[in-house]
Design a protein around this motif. Structure first.
Motif, PDB file in Angstrom:
ATOM      1  N   LYS A 136       0.817  -1.214   0.000  1.00  0.00           N
ATOM      2  CA  LYS A 136       0.000   0.000   0.000  1.00  0.00           C
ATOM      3  C   LYS A 136       0.853   1.268   0.000  1.00  0.00           C
ATOM      4  O   LYS A 136       0.430   2.320  -0.498  1.00  0.00           O
ATOM      5  CB  LYS A 136      -0.912  -0.013   1.231  1.00  0.00           C
ATOM      6  CG  LYS A 136      -2.194   0.765   1.018  1.00  0.00           C
ATOM      7  CD  LYS A 136      -3.235   0.441   2.067  1.00  0.00           C
ATOM      8  CE  LYS A 136      -4.461   1.324   1.848  1.00  0.00           C
ATOM      9  NZ  LYS A 136      -5.558   1.043   2.762  1.00  0.00           N
ATOM     10  N   GLU A 137       2.073   1.172   0.537  1.00  0.00           N
ATOM     11  CA  GLU A 137       2.931   2.364   0.628  1.00  0.00           C
ATOM     12  C   GLU A 137       3.430   2.823  -0.731  1.00  0.00           C
ATOM     13  O   GLU A 137       3.959   3.925  -0.870  1.00  0.00           O
ATOM     14  CB  GLU A 137       4.103   2.117   1.593  1.00  0.00           C
ATOM     15  CG  GLU A 137       5.032   0.972   1.269  1.00  0.00           C
ATOM     16  CD  GLU A 137       4.466  -0.414   1.621  1.00  0.00           C
ATOM     17  OE1 GLU A 137       3.328  -0.481   2.155  1.00  0.00           O
ATOM     18  OE2 GLU A 137       5.141  -1.422   1.346  1.00  0.00           O
ATOM     19  N   PRO A 173       1.208   7.014  -3.276  1.00  0.00           N
ATOM     20  CA  PRO A 173       1.482   8.204  -2.457  1.00  0.00           C
ATOM     21  C   PRO A 173       0.211   8.791  -1.857  1.00  0.00           C
ATOM     22  O   PRO A 173      -0.892   8.603  -2.377  1.00  0.00           O
ATOM     23  CB  PRO A 173       2.116   9.183  -3.449  1.00  0.00           C
ATOM     24  CG  PRO A 173       1.887   8.632  -4.798  1.00  0.00           C
ATOM     25  CD  PRO A 173       1.490   7.198  -4.691  1.00  0.00           C
ATOM     26  N   GLU A 174       0.385   9.500  -0.769  1.00  0.00           N
ATOM     27  CA  GLU A 174      -0.756  10.104  -0.101  1.00  0.00           C
ATOM     28  C   GLU A 174      -1.446  11.100  -1.031  1.00  0.00           C
ATOM     29  O   GLU A 174      -0.796  11.909  -1.688  1.00  0.00           O
ATOM     30  CB  GLU A 174      -0.282  10.821   1.160  1.00  0.00           C
ATOM     31  CG  GLU A 174      -1.463  11.182   2.025  1.00  0.00           C
ATOM     32  CD  GLU A 174      -1.054  11.862   3.315  1.00  0.00           C
ATOM     33  OE1 GLU A 174       0.124  11.787   3.691  1.00  0.00           O
ATOM     34  OE2 GLU A 174      -1.946  12.496   3.906  1.00  0.00           O
ATOM     35  N   GLY A 175      -2.756  11.000  -1.094  1.00  0.00           N
ATOM     36  CA  GLY A 175      -3.511  11.931  -1.923  1.00  0.00           C
ATOM     37  C   GLY A 175      -3.832  11.385  -3.296  1.00  0.00           C
ATOM     38  O   GLY A 175      -4.671  11.937  -4.016  1.00  0.00           O
ATOM     39  N   THR A 199      -5.777   9.092  -5.554  1.00  0.00           N
ATOM     40  CA  THR A 199      -7.061   8.426  -5.282  1.00  0.00           C
ATOM     41  C   THR A 199      -7.390   7.343  -6.306  1.00  0.00           C
ATOM     42  O   THR A 199      -8.525   7.251  -6.789  1.00  0.00           O
ATOM     43  CB  THR A 199      -8.193   9.470  -5.221  1.00  0.00           C
ATOM     44  OG1 THR A 199      -8.110  10.282  -6.404  1.00  0.00           O
ATOM     45  CG2 THR A 199      -8.054  10.362  -4.009  1.00  0.00           C
ATOM     46  N   TRP A 251      -6.050  12.538  -8.183  1.00  0.00           N
ATOM     47  CA  TRP A 251      -5.610  13.053  -6.883  1.00  0.00           C
ATOM     48  C   TRP A 251      -6.800  13.659  -6.162  1.00  0.00           C
ATOM     49  O   TRP A 251      -7.751  14.135  -6.779  1.00  0.00           O
ATOM     50  CB  TRP A 251      -4.505  14.095  -7.053  1.00  0.00           C
ATOM     51  CG  TRP A 251      -3.271  13.479  -7.627  1.00  0.00           C
ATOM     52  CD1 TRP A 251      -3.030  13.203  -8.947  1.00  0.00           C
ATOM     53  CD2 TRP A 251      -2.141  12.983  -6.908  1.00  0.00           C
ATOM     54  NE1 TRP A 251      -1.821  12.573  -9.090  1.00  0.00           N
ATOM     55  CE2 TRP A 251      -1.244  12.432  -7.859  1.00  0.00           C
ATOM     56  CE3 TRP A 251      -1.785  12.959  -5.553  1.00  0.00           C
ATOM     57  CZ2 TRP A 251      -0.028  11.850  -7.485  1.00  0.00           C
ATOM     58  CZ3 TRP A 251      -0.570  12.404  -5.195  1.00  0.00           C
ATOM     59  CH2 TRP A 251       0.298  11.847  -6.151  1.00  0.00           C
ATOM     60  N   LYS A 252      -6.668  13.665  -4.877  1.00  0.00           N
ATOM     61  CA  LYS A 252      -7.753  14.160  -4.015  1.00  0.00           C
ATOM     62  C   LYS A 252      -8.179  15.586  -4.389  1.00  0.00           C
ATOM     63  O   LYS A 252      -9.348  15.936  -4.318  1.00  0.00           O
ATOM     64  CB  LYS A 252      -7.282  14.122  -2.555  1.00  0.00           C
ATOM     65  CG  LYS A 252      -8.368  14.345  -1.546  1.00  0.00           C
ATOM     66  CD  LYS A 252      -7.805  14.250  -0.126  1.00  0.00           C
ATOM     67  CE  LYS A 252      -8.868  14.686   0.888  1.00  0.00           C
ATOM     68  NZ  LYS A 252      -8.308  14.806   2.241  1.00  0.00           N
ATOM     69  N   GLU A 254       1.581  16.468 -10.753  1.00  0.00           N
ATOM     70  CA  GLU A 254       2.108  16.118  -9.436  1.00  0.00           C
ATOM     71  C   GLU A 254       3.488  15.490  -9.618  1.00  0.00           C
ATOM     72  O   GLU A 254       3.926  15.259 -10.734  1.00  0.00           O
ATOM     73  CB  GLU A 254       1.156  15.121  -8.743  1.00  0.00           C
ATOM     74  CG  GLU A 254      -0.259  15.629  -8.583  1.00  0.00           C
ATOM     75  CD  GLU A 254      -0.365  16.828  -7.642  1.00  0.00           C
ATOM     76  OE1 GLU A 254       0.444  16.934  -6.699  1.00  0.00           O
ATOM     77  OE2 GLU A 254      -1.258  17.673  -7.872  1.00  0.00           O
ATOM     78  N   TYR A 307     -10.099   2.669   0.298  1.00  0.00           N
ATOM     79  CA  TYR A 307      -9.103   3.384  -0.495  1.00  0.00           C
ATOM     80  C   TYR A 307      -8.487   4.448   0.378  1.00  0.00           C
ATOM     81  O   TYR A 307      -9.054   4.835   1.389  1.00  0.00           O
ATOM     82  CB  TYR A 307      -9.752   3.987  -1.742  1.00  0.00           C
ATOM     83  CG  TYR A 307     -10.307   2.949  -2.673  1.00  0.00           C
ATOM     84  CD1 TYR A 307      -9.468   2.001  -3.251  1.00  0.00           C
ATOM     85  CD2 TYR A 307     -11.668   2.875  -2.939  1.00  0.00           C
ATOM     86  CE1 TYR A 307      -9.980   1.030  -4.096  1.00  0.00           C
ATOM     87  CE2 TYR A 307     -12.180   1.912  -3.789  1.00  0.00           C
ATOM     88  CZ  TYR A 307     -11.338   0.991  -4.359  1.00  0.00           C
ATOM     89  OH  TYR A 307     -11.832   0.032  -5.186  1.00  0.00           O
ATOM     90  N   ILE A 308      -7.371   4.929  -0.035  1.00  0.00           N
ATOM     91  CA  ILE A 308      -6.622   5.863   0.813  1.00  0.00           C
ATOM     92  C   ILE A 308      -7.401   7.154   1.043  1.00  0.00           C
ATOM     93  O   ILE A 308      -7.963   7.702   0.127  1.00  0.00           O
ATOM     94  CB  ILE A 308      -5.258   6.184   0.156  1.00  0.00           C
ATOM     95  CG1 ILE A 308      -4.473   4.898   0.077  1.00  0.00           C
ATOM     96  CG2 ILE A 308      -4.522   7.222   0.961  1.00  0.00           C
ATOM     97  CD1 ILE A 308      -3.210   4.987  -0.704  1.00  0.00           C
TER      98      ILE A 308
END
Lengths: 255, 584
Positions: free
Chosen positions: B128-129, B132-134, B136, B434-435, B461, B583-584
């Motif tokens: 999962k890592e 990246p954060e954000g 989607t 992305w979010k 990004e 999902y993240i």
């Protein structure tokens, strides 16, 4: 200063045009005997009923009734536009420059129509200068931008070199235009770099668009680029390794 | 007061590829279908005298929707003010019947099995890592094997020319027509790619290699390679286009009525069910209500999403909380050509660049999806390395080596010299959601009727910069192997510009497994409104590497099947929602 040289070339270009029209008539098989009056040559192409002989047209020069200003009323504005386009695409060994290709008349006509009037642009306010990524945000249409920009070229020429743009030598003209290109000249409601980009765009369009719009006179812009115009098919030649030169045709003789 | 018309089984909003497919399939099945088209009706006759770069190319955009009445607003970040895209050359969206399916370059690909399960497969292989954060990304709620028959159907209807990709997924049947011709540029590309150990193939094309009759009895003619594909309609009927395929198929049934000059302004509903649409006849200003059992939103991505927001259907997406779905996961492919590419100047070799077809080209897919190991790279997904020969127009074709002035003697000399001595290789890359990339209604700018414009918030990004740089290196490697004398890598683009020029925009009404994370199910049926189907690239949860039409077409065929199921049974949801995946 190559202005005289350019005028000479323009004359040559007109002669070429005449020759090419004759060739066209010959190739199109329209020469079947008969008589034609002066001034009708422009109407020959596409008119199947014409029955003149080749000899009848050799010494005629076709008056081009479309070469009259429709957007620029002031003679000086049009002259500045003309020399600006010539500096962008000058006459050289490759072939005619912007003036001989009819680019100034092309731009004049475009400014009088939808392009100059921003008919298809979103023109509602508020008009806010945004970030670089947000694009063109002027309340002015292209016609207004051209008038303002062209007159500013005159003003800068007089301030910097003490003469009107058309009287400057080539290096001085380039120097003035470079100031516009770099955005150094202040215009109202638009950057001088934006205006200059429109000049480049209009010049290239006038040099290389179908001659039906008044530029690319005699398809000489296409000849310089070895571009054959709107051909109907390349299916028999596209696989070949060697370059395939074809004399151009235009939409006036397509179909 | 709007005039209320007679109810029909299905109304489509827009009559391009997706609307045409819905109209053809459902009218063949015996349903009464009305197609509402904002523009005019186009036929092959309208494509005469179109070999005119000035009028139809990137400058005057004659086949595209005028921006005088409405446009988009654009910003890169949540905290800046969006401004309208004012010039048509920066927002090129098809108009009239056929829509984008008339002016397309006709490169017709499939997305990968990996695309449909991008979240699960990435997590499974890399953990999962890796995400990246954000970012989607999420699974599409359908697998490649389940969507494959619909790709097959679209490709048979459109007569696609191509050859099996050794790196690609299995096909249930071969391409309907053989690949397009080889030309010197594609031969050079393929040889170089083989030398470097890649697996080149001919680009799948909807300008087709030989005359073909499709299963509906419509004929598409063999391509003449005359070069006027992209931005133009094909006068020979040699480019697959709704105008010569699905629209006449629908008309032939006697069950389809095309209504032009009809601008739909709202979707109407009552008690959670759509009742029809409200539209204005743009010639008279008269408003009409067209009742229907099923409403199919089949316009372009932007208008599909805008109509949902204007009609207040579904929960608008909130980029701060990540909640809501309408407007979510907007992606755009438009910078693909310029940002990750290499240009090669050949001093002693001339190519016939004025000849070509929009779909004439070669590709290799060794670096797309998860076809290669991503353990050591700082991005997910990838791209397709491509060369095309669409036919260079003389106005736009002024190639000069970097450092040459943009005007004057040197410019003229070099732009003429290199006009037929330049090739481009580019990397068509996938775009991840992305979010904070999304669509909503603009608070300031309105259309000519006073309705708010759609606002786009979008940027590159780190993922994009890393992927573009990776792809650029491959293009440079290829161009060097192809023997160019001067090889120029494209320059990195720091931020996305307000320029949506290829009609490759996706998301905003995405498909998925659960109403918590998506707007529609895998039949493009709204989770929140059983008889409203939102069809097209607006349903893509992310943008895959290649051009979108094949996938939008496949989804439309599946949606047509869904509408038939809905109408012939007792309605209701066609898919059972799953528990929302975390999902993240």
């Amino acid at each position: 200063m190559d202005k005289n040289n350019s005028e000479k070339q323009t004359t040559q270009s007109n002669q070429k045009e005449e020759i090419s029209r004759r060739n066209f008539i010959k190739k199109a098989g329209l020469v079947t005997g008969g008589i034609i009056g002066s001034g009708l040559i422009g109407g020959i192409i596409g008119n199947q009923w014409w029955t003149g002989t080749e000899n009848d047209v050799v010494n005629e020069t076709a008056p081009d009734f479309s070469e009259a200003r429709v957007f620029f009323n002031r003679r000086e504005d049009f002259s500045v536009l003309s020399w600006t386009t010539e500096r962008i695409l000058p006459e050289d060994d490759n072939g005619p420059g912007a003036i001989a290709l009819g680019v100034p008349y092309f731009i004049d006509k475009q400014l009088a129509g939808a392009w100059g009037n921003n008919t298809d642009e979103y023109m509602k306010g508020p008009f806010i200068e945004g970030e670089d990524t947000q694009g063109f945000q002027s309340a002015l249409n292209r016609g207004e931008i051209f008038i303002q920009g062209i007159r500013k070229i005159t003003e800068v020429s007089k301030n910097e070199f003490g003469d009107s743009f058309e009287e400057l030598d080539e290096e001085q003209q380039i120097e003035v235009l470079t100031m516009f290109e770099n955005g150094e000249i202040e215009l109202q409601g638009v950057g001088s770099d934006t205006f200059f980009n429109m000049l480049i765009q209009g010049t290239l369009e006038g040099a290389y668009s179908d001659p039906l719009y008044g530029g690319n006179r005699n398809m000489d812009g296409w000849r310089m680029k070895e571009y054959p115009g709107p051909q109907s098919s390349y299916i028999n030649v596209i696989e070949k390794e060697e370059f395939n030169f074809m004399d151009p045709i235009s939409l006036s003789n397509y179909n | 007061m709007p005039k209320v018309l007679k109810k029909v089984d299905v109304v489509t909003v827009g009559v391009g590829w997706t609307g045409g497919i819905i109209a053809a399939e459902l009218s063949k099945a015996g349903y009464q279908v009305v197609g509402l088209e904002r523009g005019k009706e186009e036929t092959l006759e309208d494509y005469n005298q179109m070999k005119d770069e000035l009028k139809y190319g990137h400058s005057r955009n004659e086949m595209m929707n005028s921006l005088s009445d409405d446009t988009l607003t654009f910003r890169n970040t949540l905290d800046s003010q969006a401004l309208p895209i004012r010039e048509p050359e920066n927002l090129r969206i098809g108009t009239n019947t056929g829509g984008g399916g008339s002016h397309w370059a006709a490169q017709c690909h499939r997305y990968l099995p990996y695309d449909y399960e991008i979240f699960s497969q990435t997590v499974e292989r890399y953990g999962k890592e890796k995400i990246p954060e954000g970012m989607t990304i999420q699974d599409w709620g359908i697998t490649y094997d389940e969507i494959e028959p619909y790709y097959d159907k679209f490709e048979k209807m459109a007569g696609i020319s191509g050859e099996q990709d050794p790196m690609g997924p299995e096909r249930s049947s071969p391409f309907p027509t053989p690949p397009m011709k080889e030309v010197p540029a594609t031969r050079l590309f393929k040889e170089a790619a083989k030398n470097l150990g890649y697996h080149p193939i001919s680009l799948p094309s909807a300008s087709i290699s030989e005359t073909y009759e499709n299963p509906d009895g419509q004929t598409i003619y063999g391509c003449q390679y005359c070069s006027f594909c992209y931005s133009h309609g094909c006068e020979f009927g040699a480019k697959s286009d709704p105008v010569i395929t699905v629209i006449p198929t629908a008309k032939n049934t006697g069950n389809f009525e095309l209504r032009t000059d009809a601008n739909v302004t709202r979707i109407l509903y009552e008690g959670g069910q759509a009742t029809g649409v409200l539209y204005t006849d743009t010639r008279t200003g008269q408003e009409f209500e067209q009742p229907a059992d099923v409403v199919a939103l089949t316009s372009y991505t932007f208008n599909n999403v805008r109509l949902l927001l204007l009609s207040e259907i579904g929960t608008p997406y909130n980029p701060e909380t990540g909640e809501g779905v309408i407007g979510k996961n907007f992606c755009d492919h438009h910078a693909a050509d310029g940002a990750s590419a290499a240009r090669g100047f050949f001093n002693d070799r001339k190519f016939n660049l004025h000849m070509g077809a929009g779909g004439l080209g070669a590709i290799f897919t060794d670096y797309v999806g998860d076809n290669f190991d991503h353990s050591e790279v700082d991005f997910i997904h990838g791209g397709i390395c491509r060369i095309t020969q669409g036919g260079a127009g003389p106005i736009s074709n002024n190639p000069v080596p970097r450092g040459t002035p943009r005007w004057g003697s040197e410019f003229k000399e070099k732009s003429l010299y290199y006009a037929n001595r330049v090739l481009n290789v580019n990397f068509m890359f996938a775009v991840m959601p992305w979010k904070h990339h999304y669509l909503d209604l603009d608070p300031t700018y309105t259309d000519s009727t006073g309705d708010p414009l759609l606002r786009v918030t979008f940027d590159f990004e780190e993922q994009d910069h890393n992927l573009l740089s990776f792809g650029r290196d491959i293009c440079v490697e290829m161009m060097e192997e192809m023997g160019a004398d001067i090889v120029e890598p494209s320059e990195d683009i720091e931020h996305v510009k307000a320029s949506f020029t290829f009609q490759h925009s996706s998301g905003g009404a995405i498909m998925g497994e659960s109403p918590d994370t998506s707007a529609v199910n895998n039949y493009s049926q709204m989770w929140d409104m059983d008889n409203l189907f939102v069809i097209g690239a607006s349903a893509f949860p992310h943008f895959g590497a290649p051009n979108p039409t094949g996938t939008a077409g496949a989804l439309a065929y599946r949606a047509a099947e869904g509408i038939d199921k809905y109408l012939s049974n007792d309605g209701g949801q066609l898919v059972r929602a799953k528990e929302s995946k975390k999902y993240i």
